[in-house]
Scaffold this motif. Structure first.
Motif: not given
Length: 181
Positions: A120-125, A130-144
């Motif tokens: 949960m700490f990861l989710h709320k950090s 971590w915000i940049w990594y999560s943004d990249i993850f969001g873009a990767a989810m769109l790609l997936i």
């Protein structure tokens, strides 16, 4: 040599992000139900307390709180008064809730549930990395999602029937927003 196809991109990005997909999914479900159970603030010990409060509850100062808190060996971190309840936050995740009319309350010692509370700490950090990594993850989810839509062909492909499921999947959150937001 790597061949850039929908199937390969979909597969490799999904492999790379599987851990984060599981952690975000798991902690997201828990955050949805945090009113019932919140593993970031799990009470492992509590004690009933009684405090002699002044009649004027709007003027409770930090010094006053620190004076009556000495017996618990806790360090003041902040407080608020709301709806006849004094809430005092102490360092090391200790919280005091006191009814300002009666002076009766509960001192709770809290901690995170191992692993679950930490995901949960990861989710709320709010850490900038971590915000940049999560943004990249969001873009990767769109790609997936996009590459996953384009993989099947024929009668089960996007053009034949997949678009119907995609429209339904888009309409559901839109209807929720329209009806409940």
């Amino acid at each position: 040599m790597y061949k850039f196809t929908n199937r390969n991109l979909h597969r490799d990005f999904a492999y790379f992000y599987v851990g984060l997909i599981i952690a975000f999914s798991f902690s997201g479900i828990i955050l949805n139900h945090r009113q019932d159970w919140y593993p970031m603030d799990y009470t492992y010990e509590s004690e009933e307390v009684s405090i002699a409060l002044d009649a004027n509850t709007t003027d409770i100062s930090q010094e006053y709180i620190e004076a009556f808190s000495k017996e618990w060996d806790v360090e003041y971190d902040g407080h608020r008064v709301r709806d006849n309840t004094l809430r005092v936050y102490y360092k090391d995740n200790v919280i005091l809730d006191v009814d300002t009319k009666t002076g009766h309350g509960i001192l709770e010692y809290k901690r995170k549930v191992p692993f679950i509370g930490h995901t949960m700490f990861l989710h709320k950090s709010t850490n900038s990395f971590w915000i940049w990594y999560s943004d990249i993850f969001g873009a990767a989810m769109l790609l997936i999602a996009i590459t996953g839509i384009l993989i099947p062909n024929g009668k089960n492909g996007f053009k034949s029937r997949g678009w119907k499921f995609a429209v339904a999947g888009i309409l559901f959150p839109l209807l929720f927003l329209i009806l409940y937001a």
